[in-house]
Design an enzyme around this catalytic site. Sequence first.
Site, short mmCIF file in Angstrom:
data_model
loop_
_atom_site.label_atom_id
_atom_site.label_comp_id
_atom_site.label_asym_id
_atom_site.label_seq_id
_atom_site.Cartn_x
_atom_site.Cartn_y
_atom_site.Cartn_z
N ARG A 118 1.13 9.03 63.92
CA ARG A 118 0.79 9.43 62.55
C ARG A 118 1.03 10.93 62.33
O ARG A 118 1.40 11.35 61.23
CB ARG A 118 -0.68 9.09 62.28
CG ARG A 118 -1.06 9.26 60.83
CD ARG A 118 -2.52 8.93 60.59
NE ARG A 118 -2.86 9.28 59.23
CZ ARG A 118 -2.78 8.44 58.20
NH1 ARG A 118 -2.39 7.20 58.39
NH2 ARG A 118 -3.08 8.86 56.99
N TYR A 160 -7.75 -2.56 78.01
CA TYR A 160 -6.53 -1.75 78.15
C TYR A 160 -5.30 -2.61 77.82
O TYR A 160 -4.40 -2.20 77.09
CB TYR A 160 -6.50 -1.23 79.57
CG TYR A 160 -5.21 -0.70 80.13
CD1 TYR A 160 -4.87 0.64 79.96
CD2 TYR A 160 -4.36 -1.51 80.88
CE1 TYR A 160 -3.70 1.16 80.53
CE2 TYR A 160 -3.20 -1.01 81.45
CZ TYR A 160 -2.88 0.33 81.27
OH TYR A 160 -1.73 0.82 81.83
N LYS A 184 -2.46 -2.24 75.05
CA LYS A 184 -1.03 -2.10 75.38
C LYS A 184 -0.20 -3.14 74.61
O LYS A 184 0.93 -2.85 74.19
CB LYS A 184 -0.81 -2.25 76.89
CG LYS A 184 -1.40 -1.09 77.71
CD LYS A 184 -0.68 0.22 77.45
CE LYS A 184 -1.09 1.31 78.43
NZ LYS A 184 -0.43 2.61 78.17
N1 LIG Z 1 0.10 3.80 87.21
C1 LIG Z 1 0.37 2.54 86.91
O1 LIG Z 1 0.36 1.64 87.75
C2 LIG Z 1 0.74 2.17 85.49
C3 LIG Z 1 1.17 0.85 85.23
C4 LIG Z 1 1.52 0.47 83.95
C5 LIG Z 1 1.45 1.42 82.92
N2 LIG Z 1 1.03 2.69 83.19
C6 LIG Z 1 0.95 3.62 82.08
O2 LIG Z 1 1.62 4.83 82.40
C7 LIG Z 1 0.98 5.93 81.74
C8 LIG Z 1 0.56 6.97 82.75
O3 LIG Z 1 -0.25 6.39 83.74
P1 LIG Z 1 -0.77 7.19 85.02
O4 LIG Z 1 -0.96 6.21 86.09
O5 LIG Z 1 0.10 8.38 85.24
O6 LIG Z 1 -2.22 7.65 84.51
P2 LIG Z 1 -3.05 9.00 84.72
O7 LIG Z 1 -4.48 8.63 84.51
O8 LIG Z 1 -2.67 9.67 85.98
O9 LIG Z 1 -2.55 9.88 83.51
C9 LIG Z 1 -2.98 9.63 82.19
C10 LIG Z 1 -3.24 10.96 81.53
O10 LIG Z 1 -3.74 10.73 80.21
C11 LIG Z 1 -4.73 11.72 79.94
N3 LIG Z 1 -5.63 11.30 78.88
C12 LIG Z 1 -6.59 10.34 78.98
N4 LIG Z 1 -7.29 10.29 77.82
C13 LIG Z 1 -6.76 11.22 77.00
C14 LIG Z 1 -7.07 11.66 75.68
N5 LIG Z 1 -8.06 11.11 74.99
N6 LIG Z 1 -6.31 12.63 75.13
C15 LIG Z 1 -5.30 13.21 75.83
N7 LIG Z 1 -4.98 12.86 77.09
C16 LIG Z 1 -5.71 11.87 77.66
C17 LIG Z 1 -5.43 11.91 81.29
O11 LIG Z 1 -6.14 13.15 81.36
C18 LIG Z 1 -4.28 11.81 82.27
O12 LIG Z 1 -3.73 13.08 82.58
C19 LIG Z 1 -0.20 5.31 80.97
O13 LIG Z 1 0.21 5.02 79.66
C20 LIG Z 1 -0.47 4.04 81.74
O14 LIG Z 1 -1.13 3.08 80.95
C21 LIG Z 1 0.66 3.08 84.44
#
Ligand SMILES: NC(=O)c1ccc[n+]([C@@H]2O[C@H](COP(=O)([O-])OP(=O)(O)OC[C@H]3O[C@@H](n4cnc5c(N)ncnc54)[C@H](O)[C@@H]3O)[C@@H](O)[C@H]2O)c1
Length: 271
Positions: free
Chosen positions: A123, A154, A158
């Site tokens: 947005r 979650y 997604k």
């Molecule tokens: N790691 C996995 O296995 C996996 C699998 C499928 C999808 N994903 C997706 O990949 C992306 C990254 O995952 P990751 O494992 O690196 O996670 P992570 O938790 O290491 O990183 C996520 C980041 O988002 C930030 N965050 C959380 N809430 C927030 C908010 N309200 N405002 C701003 N920032 C915020 C956190 O501080 C963190 O730095 C995510 O979208 C996750 O859903 C990850």
Amino acid sequence: MARYSDTTAIVTGAAHGIGRAIAARLAAEGAAVAVLDIDGAGVEETAGLLRDAGHDARAYRADITDFPSLDAVVSQIEQEMGPVGLLVNNAAYTDAGDLEGMALDAWHREVEINLHGTYHCLRSVLPRMTERREGAIVNIASVNGVRYFGNPSYSAAKAGIINLTQSVASEYGKHNIRCNAILPGSVRTDNASWKIRQQKDPGIFQKLGRWYPLGRVGEPEDIAKAVAFLGSQDADYITGVALPVDGGLLSGMNVMIGEFVFESDKEAAEA
Ligand SMILES: NC(=O)c1ccc[n+]([C@@H]2O[C@H](COP(=O)([O-])OP(=O)(O)OC[C@H]3O[C@@H](n4cnc5c(N)ncnc54)[C@H](O)[C@@H]3O)[C@@H](O)[C@H]2O)c1
């Protein structure tokens, strides 16, 4: 490697894991990267690492659930770094493992951060891209958005992001804006869910490899490479897709097949 030499990119959730790898990849390909996260210290560290490597990066602390302050930060980014050409919606959170045990506030928190937070970023950025008639967006969804792998609030969020990706692609194509989603499988990071699982089983990533046709879980750079492609001019006729980057996880059920295709069957077939 200069697909992004004239581009300012915002990467949300860039303090850690996949977001940090995406920011690093885009910066290495020439982008000026605004690394945005609710974790101020973490995002300063990411920006510092990128600058130390000779790239253009600045840290912005913002909570994607708070639209007015997020919007103000996006304005600040555009003033300090130029018009945003690429938005990567990567920030996320989950620690609620199953539906039966889930507290009501956990449901709301995860939908708020993952789905509403992503919408807030869209947005804020879409009107700016619309005015300039140019932009690309990559939303990081998950294989959880299309199958059950636990973390139901979650996962519902997604699934919403995948549908939202299609809405943006359909409505904003006329403004020369593309929007795609990436569906990672398990990726080796230390996010909240993986921390919990690793405490229970330190060998979890190794063990999970057998579910993946390519024999391993993903690394953050696997996702970053796909983002760098979908956000670039190399993907200029691709919009509205939900691309699994999952080592083949969604393509079949290898472990299940292994349960009913016995060695004796294979030997008989080969004889
Ligand atoms: N790691 C996995 O296995 C996996 C699998 C499928 C999808 N994903 C997706 O990949 C992306 C990254 O995952 P990751 O494992 O690196 O996670 P992570 O938790 O290491 O990183 C996520 C980041 O988002 C930030 N965050 C959380 N809430 C927030 C908010 N309200 N405002 C701003 N920032 C915020 C956190 O501080 C963190 O730095 C995510 O979208 C996750 O859903 C990850």
